[in-house]
Design a protein around this motif. Structure first.
Motif, PDB file in Angstrom:
ATOM      1  N   LEU A 193      75.481  54.573  54.900  1.00  0.00           N
ATOM      2  CA  LEU A 193      75.736  53.059  54.342  1.00  0.00           C
ATOM      3  C   LEU A 193      76.362  53.572  52.842  1.00  0.00           C
ATOM      4  O   LEU A 193      76.496  52.747  52.218  1.00  0.00           O
ATOM      5  CB  LEU A 193      75.083  52.261  53.974  1.00  0.00           C
ATOM      6  CG  LEU A 193      74.852  52.270  56.519  1.00  0.00           C
ATOM      7  CD1 LEU A 193      73.337  51.239  56.490  1.00  0.00           C
ATOM      8  CD2 LEU A 193      75.930  51.240  56.176  1.00  0.00           C
ATOM      9  N   THR A 194      76.071  54.836  52.162  1.00  0.00           N
ATOM     10  CA  THR A 194      76.080  54.889  51.008  1.00  0.00           C
ATOM     11  C   THR A 194      77.287  56.005  49.950  1.00  0.00           C
ATOM     12  O   THR A 194      77.787  55.764  49.211  1.00  0.00           O
ATOM     13  CB  THR A 194      75.409  55.524  50.337  1.00  0.00           C
ATOM     14  OG1 THR A 194      74.631  56.633  51.508  1.00  0.00           O
ATOM     15  CG2 THR A 194      73.748  55.004  50.228  1.00  0.00           C
ATOM     16  N   THR A 221      71.977  57.459  58.708  1.00  0.00           N
ATOM     17  CA  THR A 221      71.933  55.349  58.772  1.00  0.00           C
ATOM     18  C   THR A 221      72.706  55.241  56.686  1.00  0.00           C
ATOM     19  O   THR A 221      74.002  54.697  56.601  1.00  0.00           O
ATOM     20  CB  THR A 221      71.429  54.117  59.161  1.00  0.00           C
ATOM     21  OG1 THR A 221      70.911  55.045  60.534  1.00  0.00           O
ATOM     22  CG2 THR A 221      71.479  53.288  58.813  1.00  0.00           C
ATOM     23  N   LEU A 222      71.128  55.949  56.006  1.00  0.00           N
ATOM     24  CA  LEU A 222      71.427  56.056  54.730  1.00  0.00           C
ATOM     25  C   LEU A 222      72.312  56.586  54.570  1.00  0.00           C
ATOM     26  O   LEU A 222      73.903  56.140  53.552  1.00  0.00           O
ATOM     27  CB  LEU A 222      70.378  56.530  53.891  1.00  0.00           C
ATOM     28  CG  LEU A 222      68.976  56.145  53.810  1.00  0.00           C
ATOM     29  CD1 LEU A 222      67.601  57.026  53.377  1.00  0.00           C
ATOM     30  CD2 LEU A 222      69.734  54.987  53.184  1.00  0.00           C
ATOM     31  N   ASN A 224      74.927  41.749  54.556  1.00  0.00           N
ATOM     32  CA  ASN A 224      75.195  42.934  54.869  1.00  0.00           C
ATOM     33  C   ASN A 224      73.563  43.827  56.178  1.00  0.00           C
ATOM     34  O   ASN A 224      74.035  44.530  56.889  1.00  0.00           O
ATOM     35  CB  ASN A 224      75.663  44.297  53.595  1.00  0.00           C
ATOM     36  CG  ASN A 224      77.048  43.357  53.335  1.00  0.00           C
ATOM     37  OD1 ASN A 224      77.024  42.791  54.237  1.00  0.00           O
ATOM     38  ND2 ASN A 224      77.274  44.199  52.735  1.00  0.00           N
ATOM     39  N   GLN A 248      70.804  50.792  41.172  1.00  0.00           N
ATOM     40  CA  GLN A 248      70.819  49.278  41.475  1.00  0.00           C
ATOM     41  C   GLN A 248      71.000  48.716  40.228  1.00  0.00           C
ATOM     42  O   GLN A 248      70.552  47.426  40.305  1.00  0.00           O
ATOM     43  CB  GLN A 248      69.983  49.016  42.881  1.00  0.00           C
ATOM     44  CG  GLN A 248      69.730  49.778  44.550  1.00  0.00           C
ATOM     45  CD  GLN A 248      69.006  49.160  45.181  1.00  0.00           C
ATOM     46  OE1 GLN A 248      68.965  48.046  45.437  1.00  0.00           O
ATOM     47  NE2 GLN A 248      67.915  50.337  45.263  1.00  0.00           N
ATOM     48  N   LEU A 277      68.973  60.120  48.614  1.00  0.00           N
ATOM     49  CA  LEU A 277      68.976  59.385  49.549  1.00  0.00           C
ATOM     50  C   LEU A 277      68.453  59.184  50.862  1.00  0.00           C
ATOM     51  O   LEU A 277      67.565  59.138  51.488  1.00  0.00           O
ATOM     52  CB  LEU A 277      69.994  57.730  49.630  1.00  0.00           C
ATOM     53  CG  LEU A 277      70.039  57.036  48.259  1.00  0.00           C
ATOM     54  CD1 LEU A 277      71.844  56.464  47.219  1.00  0.00           C
ATOM     55  CD2 LEU A 277      69.283  56.069  47.682  1.00  0.00           C
ATOM     56  N   LEU A 317      78.209  49.930  52.917  1.00  0.00           N
ATOM     57  CA  LEU A 317      77.880  47.731  52.844  1.00  0.00           C
ATOM     58  C   LEU A 317      76.408  48.218  51.948  1.00  0.00           C
ATOM     59  O   LEU A 317      76.179  46.561  51.796  1.00  0.00           O
ATOM     60  CB  LEU A 317      77.211  48.148  53.864  1.00  0.00           C
ATOM     61  CG  LEU A 317      78.543  47.679  54.762  1.00  0.00           C
ATOM     62  CD1 LEU A 317      78.270  47.676  56.827  1.00  0.00           C
ATOM     63  CD2 LEU A 317      79.354  46.755  54.860  1.00  0.00           C
ATOM     64  N   LEU A 318      75.637  48.835  51.872  1.00  0.00           N
ATOM     65  CA  LEU A 318      74.372  48.863  51.125  1.00  0.00           C
ATOM     66  C   LEU A 318      74.634  49.756  49.421  1.00  0.00           C
ATOM     67  O   LEU A 318      73.080  49.226  48.896  1.00  0.00           O
ATOM     68  CB  LEU A 318      73.015  49.055  51.445  1.00  0.00           C
ATOM     69  CG  LEU A 318      72.506  48.171  53.232  1.00  0.00           C
ATOM     70  CD1 LEU A 318      71.407  48.303  53.470  1.00  0.00           C
ATOM     71  CD2 LEU A 318      72.601  46.534  52.611  1.00  0.00           C
ATOM     72  N   ALA A 319      75.539  49.832  49.901  1.00  0.00           N
ATOM     73  CA  ALA A 319      75.667  51.363  48.029  1.00  0.00           C
ATOM     74  C   ALA A 319      75.803  50.142  47.015  1.00  0.00           C
ATOM     75  O   ALA A 319      76.564  48.727  47.605  1.00  0.00           O
ATOM     76  CB  ALA A 319      76.442  51.686  48.146  1.00  0.00           C
ATOM     77  N   PRO A 320      74.859  50.506  45.829  1.00  0.00           N
ATOM     78  CA  PRO A 320      75.749  48.832  44.479  1.00  0.00           C
ATOM     79  C   PRO A 320      76.948  49.187  44.761  1.00  0.00           C
ATOM     80  O   PRO A 320      78.123  48.482  43.789  1.00  0.00           O
ATOM     81  CB  PRO A 320      74.814  49.605  43.877  1.00  0.00           C
ATOM     82  CG  PRO A 320      74.565  50.623  44.208  1.00  0.00           C
ATOM     83  CD  PRO A 320      74.462  51.732  45.248  1.00  0.00           C
ATOM     84  N   ARG A 321      77.760  50.189  44.362  1.00  0.00           N
ATOM     85  CA  ARG A 321      78.935  50.358  44.303  1.00  0.00           C
ATOM     86  C   ARG A 321      80.241  50.698  45.821  1.00  0.00           C
ATOM     87  O   ARG A 321      81.203  51.293  45.972  1.00  0.00           O
ATOM     88  CB  ARG A 321      79.474  51.513  43.525  1.00  0.00           C
ATOM     89  CG  ARG A 321      78.686  51.544  42.225  1.00  0.00           C
ATOM     90  CD  ARG A 321      79.238  50.298  41.586  1.00  0.00           C
ATOM     91  NE  ARG A 321      79.167  50.108  39.983  1.00  0.00           N
ATOM     92  CZ  ARG A 321      79.241  50.264  38.681  1.00  0.00           C
ATOM     93  NH1 ARG A 321      81.029  49.662  39.345  1.00  0.00           N
ATOM     94  NH2 ARG A 321      79.549  50.256  37.926  1.00  0.00           N
ATOM     95  N   GLY A 322      79.731  49.807  46.824  1.00  0.00           N
ATOM     96  CA  GLY A 322      80.708  49.359  47.476  1.00  0.00           C
ATOM     97  C   GLY A 322      81.653  48.142  47.544  1.00  0.00           C
ATOM     98  O   GLY A 322      82.650  48.598  48.858  1.00  0.00           O
ATOM     99  N   GLN A 323      81.226  47.355  46.478  1.00  0.00           N
ATOM    100  CA  GLN A 323      81.933  46.695  46.732  1.00  0.00           C
ATOM    101  C   GLN A 323      83.716  46.799  45.942  1.00  0.00           C
ATOM    102  O   GLN A 323      83.825  47.795  45.985  1.00  0.00           O
ATOM    103  CB  GLN A 323      81.676  45.198  45.434  1.00  0.00           C
ATOM    104  CG  GLN A 323      80.189  44.957  45.705  1.00  0.00           C
ATOM    105  CD  GLN A 323      80.431  43.681  45.411  1.00  0.00           C
ATOM    106  OE1 GLN A 323      80.942  42.698  45.371  1.00  0.00           O
ATOM    107  NE2 GLN A 323      79.369  43.723  44.837  1.00  0.00           N
ATOM    108  N   TYR A 374      74.761  41.652  49.677  1.00  0.00           N
ATOM    109  CA  TYR A 374      73.822  42.799  49.755  1.00  0.00           C
ATOM    110  C   TYR A 374      72.524  42.066  51.175  1.00  0.00           C
ATOM    111  O   TYR A 374      72.593  42.682  52.192  1.00  0.00           O
ATOM    112  CB  TYR A 374      73.076  43.415  49.200  1.00  0.00           C
ATOM    113  CG  TYR A 374      73.761  44.587  47.984  1.00  0.00           C
ATOM    114  CD1 TYR A 374      74.613  45.853  49.400  1.00  0.00           C
ATOM    115  CD2 TYR A 374      74.064  43.778  46.784  1.00  0.00           C
ATOM    116  CE1 TYR A 374      75.486  46.132  48.116  1.00  0.00           C
ATOM    117  CE2 TYR A 374      74.907  45.075  46.512  1.00  0.00           C
ATOM    118  CZ  TYR A 374      75.929  45.579  46.727  1.00  0.00           C
ATOM    119  OH  TYR A 374      76.474  46.617  46.145  1.00  0.00           O
TER     120      TYR A 374
END
Lengths: 446, 155
Positions: free
Chosen positions: A267-268, A263-264, B129, A173, A119, A282-288, B126
């Motif tokens: 955020l990942t 930034t990438l 965000n 994603q 990334l 915040l933008l990674a698929p597994r950040g939840q 998303y």
């Protein structure tokens, strides 16, 4: 071409100007309008030094991606039954070594690195491609057979790069729009890309080194926009013949690309490390967030998605052992055996991890002994899950590790159905999908 | 040798290295294209075309328009000190655009079914965000610009 030419391996179009004949000369004298004219490209920043800086970063980064990618392939132990996801690979399917269980964090680090570095390299790749875009519209399109062939190779290089980064980014994603399963596409695409990359590096490495030496990096970092002037004309025609005044310095462009990468990263990376850092992704698929219960960590494929219903896992569930002897156990009987707790993460090929959790259950080596195979060559693990990874193999060294478990509980509670209740495999340094959930049968092989 | 270089345009090693590369790429490509040759070819060539002929021209046009506007309107009618604003707009715009480029499937909620089948969660945060991160990027850049303006006025 003189033997003393530092670029004698490569085609140097500048050196051949004026020697064209016939059709090529007619073409050269009648350039197409727009981007096919060199004066169309006016950025004062394009030049061999800037291209070489991006090239060097990519050379290091892509090497990391290639090595971590190959190691991830080895981590699946593809020589064992049902493990090879690309069975037609031929010589690309080479066996590296028995995948170790130690250090337990190795796969976690490797795959987190593969995805995160991938990334972070995207802005660098974009910068590199921007810096050489005038070459795409070079006119006449070719000056020699050598250049024609090299340009064909560049199609594989650029197509391969965008293809590899693209399939990787879409796969993490879960946007499965590509034309085949991810594993063959990303593996074979990587080999096409690497084949073109190796020859590109071989042909261009001396040019990269001479370009890097042509300017002082430290001086560039001290030069503001007002003092930014174009690089001197170069044999590769990267420098604009009609440069516009600079609106940003070279250090500004590097800062722009660096800010994009940083930034990438910020955020990942939290999805790979897990724990309290996860919400920063915040933008990674597994950040939840998965909640704060003992089972509150990311799930790969909840039970409902792979046809596992609670009825199939409730009181009727039995674990079947096969090997020298055959035996079946209820969950209660397994809980009555000596229990061991291992603190391990699950790390996914997609780059995210669960972070470290406390797994409790029966050691796989104890179960192997109960099956009459104290020193197994491998174990074939079967789940009630439908579809991919419902059956996989682990090697003997993975069975015998003292932290390898058939886990029944996690963080002091029973496994949730989505985390594999009644029982799941946990092996240190094992790719996530090989920590099989909803296990019903273990067949130990000698 | 000289005749070869004259006819071919480079050293014979150049040809050998490229042929070896094409052969290995071909070996992998046969496997790559095995199940869906047309789809894979479209994706592979499409990847190069999508970048070189779509993405790059698109952001280059946006940037060129931005630079032209800046060149024509960099005066400050109120007598404020002049600090170039161009890169204070460029940086957050490009980084926000980069995040959109990488995470557009998540941001636009594409592949939602597969996301939920893999994670058990809904991918509904998303877009918000991305907007929040973009707000932070533009906001930080605005603060940095304000500081520079203030310094210019003081100086």
């Amino acid at each position: 071409m003189s033997v003393n030419d530092p670029d004698r391996m490569t085609t140097a179009p500048g050196a051949q100007k004026g020697r064209l004949s016939g059709v090529l000369r007619v073409l050269e004298e009648h350039p197409l309008p727009g981007p096919f004219r060199r004066t169309f490209w006016r950025s004062p920043l394009r030049g061999p030094w800037l291209t070489a800086v991006f090239g060097l970063i990519l050379l290091v980064g892509l090497t990391i991606l290639f090595v971590t990618g190959l190691l991830s392939y080895a981590a699946y132990n593809p020589d064992l039954p049902d493990n090879d996801l690309t069975p037609t690979a031929g010589i690309l399917d080479f066996y590296l070594f028995d995948w170790p269980t130690r250090p337990y964090w190795l796969y976690w680090l490797l795959q987190g690195t593969h995805v995160t570095v991938g990334l972070v390299l995207i802005p660098v790749l974009l910068g590199k491609l921007w810096s050489v875009i005038p070459k795409l519209f070079e006119w006449p399109p070719t000056r020699s057979l050598a250049q024609t062939i090299e340009r064909a190779s560049l199609l594989l290089l650029v197509g391969g790069a965008v293809f590899e980064f693209g399939t990787g980014v879409l796969n993490i994603q879960y946007f499965y729009v590509f034309p085949d399963s991810f594993y063959p596409l990303h593996l074979y695409g990587a080999w096409v890309f690497i084949a073109a990359l190796v020859v590109h590096v071989a042909l261009r490495f001396p040019r990269m080194v001479s370009a890097l030496r042509s300017r002082s990096f430290r001086d560039e970092l001290r030069t503001d926009t007002g003092h930014t002037v174009p690089e001197p004309p170069d044999p590769d025609d990267l420098v604009s013949p009609d440069p516009a005044p600079a609106t940003i310095s070279r250090r500004g462009v590097l800062a722009l690309v660096g800010t994009g990468s940083a930034t990438l990263f910020v955020l990942t990376v939290g999805q790979s490390i897990g724990g309290w850092l996860r919400p920063t992704a915040l933008l990674a698929p597994r950040g939840q967030d998965s909640g704060s219960s003992p089972n509150g960590f990311p799930v790969n494929k909840p039970a409902s998605a792979v046809g596992v219903e609670s009825a199939a896992t409730d009181s009727g569930w039995r674990l079947e052992l096969r090997g020298g002897e055959q035996a079946t156990f209820t969950r209660g009987q397994l809980l009555g055996m000596p229990q061991h707790t291992a603190h391990l993460p699950i790390a996914c090929v997609e780059g995210w991890s669960t972070g470290i959790q406390a797994w409790t259950g029966v050691r796989l080596r104890d179960l192997a002994r109960l099956a009459g195979v104290a020193d197994p060559e491998s174990v074939f693990v079967e789940s009630i899950q439908q579809g991919g990874f419902g059956a996989t193999s682990l090697r003997g060294n993975q069975v015998l590790d003292p932290d390898s478990l058939l886990a029944l509980r996690v963080n002091g509670a029973d496994l949730s159905l989505d985390h594999g209740y009644p029982a799941r495999v946990i092996v240190p340094n094992n790719p996530g999908v090989h920590n099989t959930k909803w296990v019903v049968r273990l067949s130990f092989q000698t | 040798m000289r005749a070869f270089v004259a006819a071919y345009g480079a050293h014979p090693l150049h040809l050998l290295a490229l042929l070896a590369s094409f052969a290995l790429a071909g070996y992998a490509a046969v496997r790559l294209a095995e199940s869906n040759p047309v789809g894979v070819a479209v994706w592979f060539v499409g990847a190069a075309v999508a970048h070189d002929l779509l993405l790059l021209p698109l952001y280059a046009i946006v940037d060129t328009a931005l630079v032209r506007t800046w060149r024509h309107r960099r005066g400050f009618p109120l007598g404020l000190p002049s600090v170039p604003w161009l890169n204070h707009l460029r940086l957050p715009l490009m980084v926000s655009g980069l995040l959109l480029l990488v995470f557009w499937p998540s941001i636009f909620g594409l592949g939602t079914e597969d996301y939920t089948a893999a994670t058990g969660l809904a991918p509904d945060q998303y877009l918000a965000n991305w907007l929040l991160v973009s707000a932070a990027l533009f906001g930080l850049s605005a603060v940095a610009y304000a500081v520079r303006l203030r310094r210019a006025r003081a100086g």
